[in-house]
Write an enzyme that holds these catalytic residues in place. Sequence first.
Site, PDB file in Angstrom:
ATOM      1  N   GLY A  45     -10.618 -11.598  -2.689  1.00  0.00           N
ATOM      2  CA  GLY A  45     -11.420 -10.414  -2.394  1.00  0.00           C
ATOM      3  C   GLY A  45     -11.459 -10.098  -0.922  1.00  0.00           C
ATOM      4  O   GLY A  45     -11.396  -8.934  -0.521  1.00  0.00           O
ATOM      5  N   LEU A  75     -11.888  -9.590 -10.634  1.00  0.00           N
ATOM      6  CA  LEU A  75     -11.554  -8.166 -10.561  1.00  0.00           C
ATOM      7  C   LEU A  75     -12.673  -7.289 -10.015  1.00  0.00           C
ATOM      8  O   LEU A  75     -12.456  -6.100  -9.768  1.00  0.00           O
ATOM      9  CB  LEU A  75     -11.114  -7.667 -11.940  1.00  0.00           C
ATOM     10  CG  LEU A  75      -9.764  -8.229 -12.418  1.00  0.00           C
ATOM     11  CD1 LEU A  75      -9.512  -7.874 -13.880  1.00  0.00           C
ATOM     12  CD2 LEU A  75      -8.634  -7.711 -11.549  1.00  0.00           C
ATOM     13  N   ARG A  77     -13.745  -7.597  -7.119  1.00  0.00           N
ATOM     14  CA  ARG A  77     -13.611  -7.556  -5.669  1.00  0.00           C
ATOM     15  C   ARG A  77     -12.161  -7.627  -5.176  1.00  0.00           C
ATOM     16  O   ARG A  77     -11.894  -7.313  -4.015  1.00  0.00           O
ATOM     17  CB  ARG A  77     -14.390  -8.715  -5.024  1.00  0.00           C
ATOM     18  CG  ARG A  77     -13.886 -10.093  -5.440  1.00  0.00           C
ATOM     19  CD  ARG A  77     -14.868 -11.193  -5.132  1.00  0.00           C
ATOM     20  NE  ARG A  77     -14.343 -12.516  -5.487  1.00  0.00           N
ATOM     21  CZ  ARG A  77     -14.333 -13.005  -6.720  1.00  0.00           C
ATOM     22  NH1 ARG A  77     -14.803 -12.294  -7.727  1.00  0.00           N
ATOM     23  NH2 ARG A  77     -13.845 -14.217  -6.944  1.00  0.00           N
ATOM     24  N   CYS A 175     -13.914 -22.842  18.770  1.00  0.00           N
ATOM     25  CA  CYS A 175     -13.174 -22.820  17.505  1.00  0.00           C
ATOM     26  C   CYS A 175     -14.156 -23.053  16.356  1.00  0.00           C
ATOM     27  O   CYS A 175     -15.362 -23.234  16.570  1.00  0.00           O
ATOM     28  CB  CYS A 175     -12.064 -23.870  17.515  1.00  0.00           C
ATOM     29  SG  CYS A 175     -12.621 -25.578  17.262  1.00  0.00           S
ATOM     30  N   CYS A 178     -16.309 -26.163  16.579  1.00  0.00           N
ATOM     31  CA  CYS A 178     -17.425 -26.099  17.520  1.00  0.00           C
ATOM     32  C   CYS A 178     -18.685 -25.607  16.811  1.00  0.00           C
ATOM     33  O   CYS A 178     -19.792 -26.093  17.058  1.00  0.00           O
ATOM     34  CB  CYS A 178     -17.104 -25.150  18.674  1.00  0.00           C
ATOM     35  SG  CYS A 178     -15.847 -25.703  19.824  1.00  0.00           S
ATOM     36  N   CYS A 188     -17.604 -23.589  -4.668  1.00  0.00           N
ATOM     37  CA  CYS A 188     -16.784 -22.408  -4.371  1.00  0.00           C
ATOM     38  C   CYS A 188     -16.950 -21.300  -5.407  1.00  0.00           C
ATOM     39  O   CYS A 188     -16.762 -20.123  -5.096  1.00  0.00           O
ATOM     40  CB  CYS A 188     -15.301 -22.798  -4.298  1.00  0.00           C
ATOM     41  SG  CYS A 188     -14.931 -24.083  -3.103  1.00  0.00           S
ATOM     42  N   CYS A 245     -15.354 -31.082  21.633  1.00  0.00           N
ATOM     43  CA  CYS A 245     -14.895 -30.785  20.273  1.00  0.00           C
ATOM     44  C   CYS A 245     -13.607 -31.559  19.989  1.00  0.00           C
ATOM     45  O   CYS A 245     -12.661 -31.510  20.781  1.00  0.00           O
ATOM     46  CB  CYS A 245     -14.634 -29.283  20.120  1.00  0.00           C
ATOM     47  SG  CYS A 245     -13.901 -28.823  18.527  1.00  0.00           S
ATOM     48  N   CYS A 248     -10.681 -28.592  19.697  1.00  0.00           N
ATOM     49  CA  CYS A 248     -10.287 -27.711  20.802  1.00  0.00           C
ATOM     50  C   CYS A 248     -10.733 -28.206  22.175  1.00  0.00           C
ATOM     51  O   CYS A 248     -10.424 -27.558  23.189  1.00  0.00           O
ATOM     52  CB  CYS A 248     -10.797 -26.296  20.577  1.00  0.00           C
ATOM     53  SG  CYS A 248     -12.586 -26.086  20.838  1.00  0.00           S
TER      54      CYS A 248
END
Length: 266
Positions: A45, A75, A77, A175, A178, A188, A245, A248
Amino acid sequence: MPTPHAILSPTERERYRRQMQLPGFGQESQERLKSATALVTGVGGLGGTAALYLAAAGVGRLILVRGGNLQRDDLNRQVLMTDDWVGKPRVFKAQQALAAFNPDIEIEAVCEYVTAENIDGLVQRADIALDCAFDFKERDLLNAACVRWGKPMVEAAMNAMEGYLLTVIPGKTPCLSCLFPEKPEWDCWGFGVLGAVSGTLACLAALEAIKLVAGLGEPLLGQLLTMDLARAEFAKRRAYHDPDCPVCGGVKAKGDRTIPVVMARS
């Protein structure tokens, strides 16, 4: 950052005429878009809609990455899909739809999830990445690879009626690690999604990528944009750049200006 060496065809000049009228844009910016390769992970989506607007703007090459088959509850999204494609690999339908929408661009479909084995090869072939993955495992892999190879990334994520957008320029901005040194846990598939919310965030993510490639406007650098779309409230928050970090910390910028990735659930 891509240099404007691509020559626009008469058809492309006609297709992109209206955006080339924008102040500060013009033919050179359009040629930069044509010369660019954008990697979009998690083409659902959020990623699918972002890819649609990258194609509309004339980004010359798209690498679309997403494993798994289309489900009917996608469907509400996933605007590149059709009902007759349920049960088939969605990334190939996305490729087909975008090729029909803009036949002047190249589109590669990778029917895989992001893994430690494939991510470096994908990022190395791109000028910019949009992170629209559905979990932090994939997000972290893309974030680390973009930092490792000095590639900008637009990071976009959503949850219910809220959205978050961050532009990552290695060596210049915080990033993803961080901001989220400890990864939040979520199911999910256990949160509600309204298509217009993912579409709104996807358009902003695509816009960030277009701005960075084309040199248009002021990209969202060093700031986290938060959105409460139930109340139409937007806020910019300064993102903490952790000097220690593990991803990064100590990374120096490569070049004048690089490009971003997205924090997105599909």
